[in-house]
Design a protein around this motif. Structure first.
Motif, mmCIF file in Angstrom:
data_model
loop_
_atom_site.group_PDB
_atom_site.id
_atom_site.type_symbol
_atom_site.label_atom_id
_atom_site.label_comp_id
_atom_site.label_asym_id
_atom_site.label_seq_id
_atom_site.Cartn_x
_atom_site.Cartn_y
_atom_site.Cartn_z
ATOM 1 N N ALA A 1 1.028 -1.221 -0.443
ATOM 2 C CA ALA A 1 -0.039 -0.103 -0.478
ATOM 3 C C ALA A 1 0.913 1.398 -0.009
ATOM 4 C CB ALA A 1 -1.172 -0.301 1.331
ATOM 5 N N LEU A 2 1.728 1.345 0.778
ATOM 6 C CA LEU A 2 2.617 2.624 0.922
ATOM 7 C C LEU A 2 3.112 2.536 -0.742
ATOM 8 C CD1 LEU A 2 3.802 4.840 2.609
ATOM 9 C CD2 LEU A 2 6.116 2.863 3.052
ATOM 10 N N ALA A 3 3.912 1.193 -1.073
ATOM 11 C CA ALA A 3 4.582 1.807 -2.233
ATOM 12 C C ALA A 3 3.336 2.142 -3.414
ATOM 13 C CB ALA A 3 5.449 -0.161 -2.924
ATOM 14 N N LYS A 4 2.454 1.377 -3.375
ATOM 15 C CA LYS A 4 1.139 2.232 -4.277
ATOM 16 C C LYS A 4 1.019 3.831 -4.112
ATOM 17 C CE LYS A 4 -3.168 1.153 -5.554
ATOM 18 N NZ LYS A 4 -4.712 -0.110 -5.691
ATOM 19 N N CYS A 5 1.238 4.244 -2.808
ATOM 20 C CA CYS A 5 0.718 5.487 -2.445
ATOM 21 C C CYS A 5 1.825 6.184 -2.541
ATOM 22 C CB CYS A 5 0.227 5.641 -0.730
ATOM 23 S SG CYS A 5 -0.998 4.788 -0.768
ATOM 24 N N PHE A 6 2.835 5.761 -2.197
ATOM 25 C CA PHE A 6 4.652 6.566 -3.089
ATOM 26 C C PHE A 6 4.347 6.205 -4.718
ATOM 27 C CE2 PHE A 6 9.146 6.759 -3.021
ATOM 28 C CZ PHE A 6 9.105 7.975 -2.237
ATOM 29 N N SER A 7 4.014 5.837 -5.329
ATOM 30 C CA SER A 7 4.207 6.117 -6.914
ATOM 31 C C SER A 7 3.337 7.342 -7.230
ATOM 32 C CB SER A 7 3.618 4.344 -7.717
ATOM 33 O OG SER A 7 2.741 4.546 -7.251
ATOM 34 N N ARG A 8 1.646 7.739 -6.876
ATOM 35 C CA ARG A 8 1.445 8.353 -6.607
ATOM 36 C C ARG A 8 1.921 9.835 -6.466
ATOM 37 N NH1 ARG A 8 -4.400 5.548 -5.108
ATOM 38 N NH2 ARG A 8 -4.384 4.235 -5.707
ATOM 39 N N LEU A 9 2.520 9.632 -5.985
ATOM 40 C CA LEU A 9 3.308 11.497 -5.559
ATOM 41 C C LEU A 9 4.064 11.669 -6.563
ATOM 42 C CD1 LEU A 9 4.737 11.089 -2.005
ATOM 43 C CD2 LEU A 9 2.776 12.023 -2.600
ATOM 44 N N GLU A 10 4.317 13.043 -7.310
ATOM 45 C CA GLU A 10 4.822 13.503 -8.371
ATOM 46 C C GLU A 10 6.621 13.192 -8.374
ATOM 47 O OE1 GLU A 10 4.676 18.134 -8.999
ATOM 48 O OE2 GLU A 10 2.426 17.758 -7.788
ATOM 49 N N GLY A 11 6.941 13.219 -9.112
ATOM 50 C CA GLY A 11 8.534 12.551 -9.320
ATOM 51 C C GLY A 11 9.482 13.615 -8.664
ATOM 52 N N LEU A 12 9.718 14.604 -8.461
ATOM 53 C CA LEU A 12 10.297 15.447 -7.205
ATOM 54 C C LEU A 12 10.251 15.283 -6.061
ATOM 55 C CD1 LEU A 12 10.913 18.462 -9.734
ATOM 56 C CD2 LEU A 12 12.857 16.635 -9.110
ATOM 57 N N HIS A 13 8.988 15.488 -5.732
ATOM 58 C CA HIS A 13 8.428 15.015 -4.284
ATOM 59 C C HIS A 13 8.939 13.575 -4.218
ATOM 60 C CE1 HIS A 13 5.268 18.233 -4.737
ATOM 61 N NE2 HIS A 13 5.953 18.636 -5.243
ATOM 62 N N ARG A 14 8.774 12.988 -4.714
ATOM 63 C CA ARG A 14 8.889 11.543 -4.039
ATOM 64 C C ARG A 14 10.869 11.697 -3.408
ATOM 65 N NH1 ARG A 14 6.284 9.000 -8.989
ATOM 66 N NH2 ARG A 14 7.684 8.386 -9.699
ATOM 67 N N GLN A 15 10.946 12.413 -5.171
ATOM 68 C CA GLN A 15 12.759 11.852 -5.246
ATOM 69 C C GLN A 15 13.973 13.134 -3.690
ATOM 70 O OE1 GLN A 15 14.872 13.570 -8.060
ATOM 71 N NE2 GLN A 15 16.884 12.959 -7.167
ATOM 72 N N ALA A 16 12.809 13.841 -2.977
ATOM 73 C CA ALA A 16 12.660 14.353 -2.007
ATOM 74 C C ALA A 16 12.673 13.555 -0.765
ATOM 75 C CB ALA A 16 12.194 16.229 -1.697
ATOM 76 N N ILE A 17 11.161 12.646 -0.789
ATOM 77 C CA ILE A 17 11.297 12.068 0.223
ATOM 78 C C ILE A 17 12.217 11.280 0.569
ATOM 79 C CG2 ILE A 17 9.056 10.752 0.914
ATOM 80 C CD1 ILE A 17 6.864 12.392 0.220
#
Length: 194
Positions: free
Chosen positions: A133-149
């Protein structure tokens, strides 16, 4: 120069050559990294043929996008692992697989596999639905936001270190991380309620 620094420098050189469509550099890059990247995807997918397919798609992606690699934003292995991770999660979505990920041990085990000189990909990871579920939600974030996190939490960097890595203002990074975590929380709560 330490072995890791030499390896990172060599990977950067090969990626730059691959960006210029050098097949010899591509082969060298593949030979140097494919075992670890294969181990990474196999630990998630747990099926050799699926992991082989993901690895092939990932290296096609690496070949096609090497020119977009930015050494200031990520180490070569981190950049390539991100591609493999995204392709692996794409495969999971295509299969709509029921994968169980143990969220507490997943990152530690994957990182140990990537850092180990002798990865043992056949040792199965028990995967939990929470991490899926976390991976699914994480993949929905914008690319740069994902990278920052990812830089903050997977690489244990402070917000100011993330800002330095991404060449962005500290306030922007803090906002992206805060908003990204909030979106993750909302997404996870929606999935729990479903």
């Amino acid at each position: 120069m330490a072995t890791d620094e030499l390896t990172t420098a060599q990977l950067k050189t090969w990626l730059a050559d691959v960006a210029r469509r050098d097949p010899v550099a591509f082969r060298s890059l593949y030979d140097a990294t494919s075992a670890k990247l294969f181990g990474f995807t196999l630990r998630i997918l747990n099926k050799r043929e699926l992991a082989e397919e993901v690895l092939q798609e990932s290296f096609v992606n690496i070949w096609n996008n090497a020119a977009s690699y930015q050494p200031a934003l990520a180490a070569p292995m981190t950049w390539m692992t991100t591609i493999v991770r995204n392709k692996t999660f794409d495969m999971l979505r295509r299969l709509d697989a029921t994968v169980e990920i143990d969220a507490d041990n997943f990152d530690k085990d994957v990182m140990e596999a990537l850092e180990s000189p002798n990865p043992t990909p056949i040792e199965a990871l028990q995967l939990s639905s929470d991490a899926k579920a976390l991976a699914k939600c994480f993949s929905r974030l914008e690319g740069l936001h994902r990278q920052a996190i990812a830089l903050a939490f997977y690489h244990d960097l402070s917000h100011s270190e993330v800002a330095d890595q991404m060449k962005l203002p500290l306030g922007t990074v803090k906002t992206w991380i805060r908003r990204g975590l909030e979106r993750l929380r909302l997404c996870l709560s929606k999935l729990e309620g479903a």
